[in-house]
Design an enzyme around this catalytic site. Structure first.
Site, PDB file in Angstrom:
ATOM      1  N   LEU A 130       0.849  -1.185   0.000  1.00 33.54           N
ATOM      2  CA  LEU A 130       0.000   0.000   0.000  1.00 33.54           C
ATOM      3  C   LEU A 130       0.886   1.236   0.000  1.00 33.54           C
ATOM      4  O   LEU A 130       1.633   1.468   0.949  1.00 33.54           O
ATOM      5  CB  LEU A 130      -0.906  -0.003   1.229  1.00 33.54           C
ATOM      6  CG  LEU A 130      -1.829   1.209   1.394  1.00 33.54           C
ATOM      7  CD1 LEU A 130      -2.825   1.304   0.248  1.00 33.54           C
ATOM      8  CD2 LEU A 130      -2.554   1.145   2.739  1.00 33.54           C
ATOM      9  N   MET A 132       0.856   4.894   0.350  1.00 36.91           N
ATOM     10  CA  MET A 132       0.012   6.007   0.773  1.00 36.91           C
ATOM     11  C   MET A 132       0.826   7.172   1.337  1.00 36.91           C
ATOM     12  O   MET A 132       0.715   8.296   0.863  1.00 36.91           O
ATOM     13  CB  MET A 132      -1.018   5.529   1.804  1.00 36.91           C
ATOM     14  CG  MET A 132      -2.039   6.576   2.201  1.00 36.91           C
ATOM     15  SD  MET A 132      -3.605   5.877   2.790  1.00 36.91           S
ATOM     16  CE  MET A 132      -3.082   4.898   4.190  1.00 36.91           C
ATOM     17  N   GLY A 138       2.223  12.439   6.321  1.00 35.99           N
ATOM     18  CA  GLY A 138       2.125  11.134   6.949  1.00 35.99           C
ATOM     19  C   GLY A 138       0.708  10.910   7.433  1.00 35.99           C
ATOM     20  O   GLY A 138      -0.082  10.218   6.813  1.00 35.99           O
ATOM     21  N   GLU A 248      -7.784  -3.367   9.314  1.00 36.44           N
ATOM     22  CA  GLU A 248      -6.378  -2.975   9.343  1.00 36.44           C
ATOM     23  C   GLU A 248      -5.888  -2.807  10.777  1.00 36.44           C
ATOM     24  O   GLU A 248      -4.809  -3.278  11.148  1.00 36.44           O
ATOM     25  CB  GLU A 248      -6.172  -1.677   8.558  1.00 36.44           C
ATOM     26  CG  GLU A 248      -6.328  -1.850   7.054  1.00 36.44           C
ATOM     27  CD  GLU A 248      -6.139  -0.555   6.283  1.00 36.44           C
ATOM     28  OE1 GLU A 248      -5.686   0.439   6.891  1.00 36.44           O
ATOM     29  OE2 GLU A 248      -6.438  -0.530   5.076  1.00 36.44           O
ATOM     30  N   GLN A 342      14.838  -4.417  30.910  1.00 28.57           N
ATOM     31  CA  GLN A 342      15.267  -4.061  32.260  1.00 28.57           C
ATOM     32  C   GLN A 342      15.492  -5.303  33.118  1.00 28.57           C
ATOM     33  O   GLN A 342      16.461  -5.375  33.882  1.00 28.57           O
ATOM     34  CB  GLN A 342      14.222  -3.151  32.909  1.00 28.57           C
ATOM     35  CG  GLN A 342      14.674  -2.523  34.225  1.00 28.57           C
ATOM     36  CD  GLN A 342      15.782  -1.502  34.038  1.00 28.57           C
ATOM     37  OE1 GLN A 342      15.934  -0.941  32.953  1.00 28.57           O
ATOM     38  NE2 GLN A 342      16.558  -1.284  35.082  1.00 28.57           N
ATOM     39  N   GLY A 345      18.769  -6.711  32.174  1.00 30.89           N
ATOM     40  CA  GLY A 345      19.926  -5.870  32.434  1.00 30.89           C
ATOM     41  C   GLY A 345      20.827  -5.732  31.215  1.00 30.89           C
ATOM     42  O   GLY A 345      20.352  -5.536  30.095  1.00 30.89           O
ATOM     43  N   GLY A 346      22.128  -5.879  31.419  1.00 27.25           N
ATOM     44  CA  GLY A 346      23.087  -5.726  30.325  1.00 27.25           C
ATOM     45  C   GLY A 346      22.858  -6.716  29.203  1.00 27.25           C
ATOM     46  O   GLY A 346      23.067  -6.405  28.024  1.00 27.25           O
ATOM     47  N   GLU A 373      -1.365   8.961  18.366  1.00 28.18           N
ATOM     48  CA  GLU A 373      -1.926  10.301  18.573  1.00 28.18           C
ATOM     49  C   GLU A 373      -3.177  10.485  17.714  1.00 28.18           C
ATOM     50  O   GLU A 373      -4.190  11.025  18.181  1.00 28.18           O
ATOM     51  CB  GLU A 373      -0.884  11.373  18.239  1.00 28.18           C
ATOM     52  CG  GLU A 373       0.252  11.499  19.244  1.00 28.18           C
ATOM     53  CD  GLU A 373       1.277  10.372  19.147  1.00 28.18           C
ATOM     54  OE1 GLU A 373       2.032  10.183  20.110  1.00 28.18           O
ATOM     55  OE2 GLU A 373       1.312   9.674  18.105  1.00 28.18           O
TER      56      GLU A 373
END
Length: 385
Positions: A130, A132, A138, A248, A342, A345-346, A373
């Site tokens: 699509l 668009m 946007g 959609e 989290q 961790g690393g 939004e």
């Protein structure tokens, strides 16, 4: 490894079998170690896509009169949730053709177009995208600039598109164009453009996540297509787009809901094996609560998509519910990935583990398919605000 967290409660026997069949097929044609390599090389999952098509799963989206299986919206939700659970990239690859582009042809195409294109979508013979979004527009679809000017029995298309998912593997573009450059919503039309047409150029974009079904730029330079390739009525594209949004958004939400469960399982399994202070970190309440919150978000997301599917199957409007599901599922998806990182961790921040890919792949959800939004704007409008 512990048992899967996602269950089949509330699913019919056929839906359970479908879920098992899809997971088995993907395990064979898209093994997890291959996904990590494909993510790095940005390789489209052709083998898995073709296997899903051959097994008939793409037919689930389409009515029997077009050669499909006429699946219910609940069936579709289960299928997409399952694919999103296994790997979001293959889910996005399927939905781009089957829903976001292909459903416009199935719903609004000419009889000839439906007869020609839809069976090939179902068989996996052709892929669609699509087209668009544009560089300057946007969320403001009515502001698109790409033009299609009628010249005799042809339309001449000029302009550019951006963020076009899977355009690099598409055989056709369902292009949203301006046939009346002086109008906004009433000047928009839909036209089918073969990607091998003279003047069409597709340039891949390097995206943060969902790399195996990535986005692209598309350029139209005096591209000529038959006038019969315009479908859905001249100037009617906006109305048609609105009619397709329920499914959609269900698709976007279902993929994210499934992914929530995958992330939660991955973080749980890591926590049960990671030893700190002489015991697995899964025994610390702080970790247990994070994982509990992740499961709450996953299950909440799942319930929202089944609510939308239930309404769609009953022929009811889903404007508010679809926007809510899109927000809940995509935002919960990213929160789960963030919390999972989290917990690890690393290791979560390391490219050696899958959590970094889950984190990257989840982040597009609140952006794509109508930003969250915009979804909140829609809900506000439904509140008569």
């Amino acid at each position: 490894m512990s048992a899967p967290l996602i269950n089949t409660n509330g699913l019919s026997e056929e839906q359970r079998m479908m879920r098992e069949g899809v997971l088995d097929l993907l395990a064979r044609h898209l093994p997890w170690e291959r996904i990590r390599k494909m993510d790095e090389t940005r390789e489209f999952p052709h083998e898995a896509y073709n296997a899903l098509a051959e097994a008939g799963y793409i037919g689930l989206f389409y009515p029997e009169e077009l050669g499909g299986m006429g699946g219910s919206f609940k069936d579709i939700a289960v299928l997409l949730e399952t694919m999103g659970y296994y790997y979001t990239g293959i889910a996005q690859a399927i939905t781009t053709t089957a829903i976001y582009a292909g459903m416009h042809v199935a719903k609004f195409g000419t009889p000839e177009m439906k007869k020609e294109i839809v069976p090939k979508i179902i068989s996996g013979e052709v892929k669609l995208a699509l087209a668009m979004s544009e560089p300057g527009t946007g969320s403001d679809v009515a502001g698109i600039k790409t033009s299609a000017v009628r010249e005799g029995d042809e339309y001449v298309i000029n302009g550019s598109k951006v963020w076009i998912t899977c355009a690099h593997v598409a055989d056709y573009l369902v292009a949203i164009v301006k046939t009346d450059t002086q109008a906004r919503h009433n000047g928009i039309s839909t036209i089918l453009v073969p990607t091998n047409a003279k003047g069409v150029e597709v340039r891949p974009l390097s995206m943060l996540g969902r790399r195996t079904s990535h986005a692209n730029e598309v350029f139209f330079d005096n591209v000529r297509v038959p006038a019969s390739n315009l479908f859905g009525g001249e100037g009617q594209a906006w109305k048609n787009i609105m009619k397709a949004l329920g499914l959609e958004r269900l698709g976007l939400a279902a993929i994210s809901a499934g992914h929530c469960f995958k992330i939660t399982e991955y973080a749980r399994d890591y926590a049960k094996e990671r030893i700190q202070f002489g015991k697995p970190i899964s025994e610390f309440q702080v970790i247990q609560h994070k994982l509990a919150d992740m499961l709450i978000m996953a299950e909440t997301a799942r319930q929202s998509i089944y609510r939308v599917a239930e309404l769609l199957d009953a022929g009811q409007p889903v404007v508010t519910e679809a926007s809510i599901a899109k927000i809940v599922c995509t935002e919960n998806n990213f929160k789960c990935a963030d919390m999972g990182m989290q917990i690890m961790g690393g290791a979560g921040y390391s490219m050696e583990y899958d959590m970094q890919m889950f984190f990257r792949d989840s982040r597009v959800g609140p952006i794509g398919g109508g930003t969250n939004e915009i979804q909140r704007n829609i809900i506000a409008k439904q509140l008569d605000l």
